[in-house]
Design a protein around this motif. Sequence first.
Motif, short mmCIF file in Angstrom:
data_model
loop_
_atom_site.label_atom_id
_atom_site.label_comp_id
_atom_site.label_asym_id
_atom_site.label_seq_id
_atom_site.Cartn_x
_atom_site.Cartn_y
_atom_site.Cartn_z
N SER A 32 4.59 -6.41 4.91
CA SER A 32 4.80 -6.29 3.46
C SER A 32 3.94 -5.18 2.88
O SER A 32 4.40 -4.37 2.06
N LEU A 33 2.70 -5.10 3.30
CA LEU A 33 1.77 -4.09 2.77
C LEU A 33 2.21 -2.67 3.11
O LEU A 33 2.05 -1.76 2.30
N LEU A 34 2.77 -2.47 4.30
CA LEU A 34 3.10 -1.11 4.75
C LEU A 34 4.61 -0.83 4.73
O LEU A 34 5.07 0.14 5.32
N ARG A 35 5.36 -1.63 4.01
CA ARG A 35 6.82 -1.52 4.10
C ARG A 35 7.37 -0.20 3.59
O ARG A 35 8.48 0.20 3.94
N GLU A 36 6.61 0.53 2.76
CA GLU A 36 7.14 1.78 2.21
C GLU A 36 7.24 2.90 3.24
O GLU A 36 7.91 3.89 3.00
N LEU A 91 0.86 -1.18 0.00
CA LEU A 91 0.00 0.00 0.00
C LEU A 91 0.90 1.23 0.00
O LEU A 91 1.66 1.44 0.95
N ARG A 92 0.81 2.02 -1.03
CA ARG A 92 1.66 3.20 -1.15
C ARG A 92 1.00 4.39 -0.46
O ARG A 92 -0.11 4.79 -0.84
N PRO A 93 1.66 4.97 0.53
CA PRO A 93 1.07 6.12 1.21
C PRO A 93 0.95 7.35 0.32
O PRO A 93 0.24 8.29 0.66
N SER A 94 1.63 7.35 -0.81
CA SER A 94 1.58 8.49 -1.72
C SER A 94 0.27 8.56 -2.50
O SER A 94 -0.02 9.58 -3.13
N GLU A 95 -0.53 7.47 -2.46
CA GLU A 95 -1.75 7.41 -3.24
C GLU A 95 -2.98 7.47 -2.33
O GLU A 95 -2.89 7.14 -1.14
N PRO A 96 -4.15 7.89 -2.86
CA PRO A 96 -5.38 7.84 -2.07
C PRO A 96 -5.61 6.43 -1.54
O PRO A 96 -5.51 5.46 -2.30
N PHE A 97 -5.93 6.32 -0.26
CA PHE A 97 -5.95 5.00 0.37
C PHE A 97 -6.99 4.07 -0.24
O PHE A 97 -6.71 2.90 -0.49
N THR A 98 -8.20 4.56 -0.48
CA THR A 98 -9.25 3.71 -1.06
C THR A 98 -8.82 3.16 -2.41
O THR A 98 -8.95 1.95 -2.68
N THR A 99 -8.29 4.02 -3.25
CA THR A 99 -7.83 3.60 -4.57
C THR A 99 -6.73 2.56 -4.47
O THR A 99 -6.74 1.53 -5.17
N GLU A 100 -5.78 2.82 -3.59
CA GLU A 100 -4.65 1.91 -3.43
C GLU A 100 -5.09 0.56 -2.87
O GLU A 100 -4.68 -0.51 -3.36
N PHE A 101 -5.94 0.60 -1.86
CA PHE A 101 -6.44 -0.63 -1.25
C PHE A 101 -7.17 -1.49 -2.28
O PHE A 101 -6.92 -2.70 -2.39
#
Length: 328
Positions: free
Chosen positions: A206-210, A5-15
């Motif tokens: 893994s999902l939040l590693r960024e 999950l990239r924090p740079s993107e809107p969360f709903t879209t990324e999820f």
Amino acid sequence: MAYRLRPSEPFTTEFCSVARQQLSKAIGHLEDQPDGPHEAIHDARKRFKRVRSLYRLIQPDAPDFRRQENARIRDIARQLSSVRDATALVETVTYLADFAASPEEKNALETARTTLTARRDRIAAEEHDLPAKIASAIEGCREAIDALDALNLSDTPRKTAKHLGKAWRKQLEKAHAAVSECEKQGGAETYHELRKSGQAYWMHISLLREIWPSAMQAKQNECKTLVDLLGHEHDLSVLTELADKEPSLFGSGDRLARLLAAIINRQQTLRRDAMEKAQGLLAETPEEEAALIALLWERAAGTSSGKTNRNGAEPRKAEEESALRGAR
């Protein structure tokens, strides 16, 4: 797209993108079957585990969606389990043979492998409805993809961070409780609970590693080692259960005794090593680590959107190092 999950993107879209990717890959495995249906099922079930772990992260924000879709994916996986479970027993005996304490024990394990291979092939031959089960699973995955269209999550960095922290804390509380139960009881079910918690933890990292790549990668590696240990431990527990229910499968009493002795000896080592690894991995309290995860997500998401965190203040490095000390 990677499982992250990239924090740079809107969360709903990324999820939703991550969920759709995993479900689409499961469909691809089940449709293409390059190595046969049973290997395709194995690969698809790994995708289902990833989706279910992903959905745990939105429990505080979308509990109804998580409950409904988790049940859907769980039921899809269950209907595809019989032959894969039988195959796993063959793999378990093969693994166990590498640790045989004597030629007699190795011979007993080789005999058990032959027996379990024949059992797997018999189960596979009797599963005449497998194509229908696969078709049903594919349809279920498509319905799960469609369900994502109606999902609406909090997209502001602060709200997302708060929800992620809450989900992270809840999952770690389960892991800590499982460790405590293993220390007190040490039964197969308690170690299975620790394994499930470890798998979820590994996938969440893994999902939040960024949000902190170097530390999260190190922690993920440690967690993967724990999951592998507990995976072998669980497989041995399943093998023991089969031996208790159907002892005649394994021939004479002497062969069965040697099989059980090999299981017990290896299982004791795995449990000892797993507990040592788990205690180091979970050195921080759930509250401390969850607070850091929320802080790091908010900072990463806020920075990428041109915002600062907590009235412009940067999180203290000491806080970061403390809460992820187990990663180093």
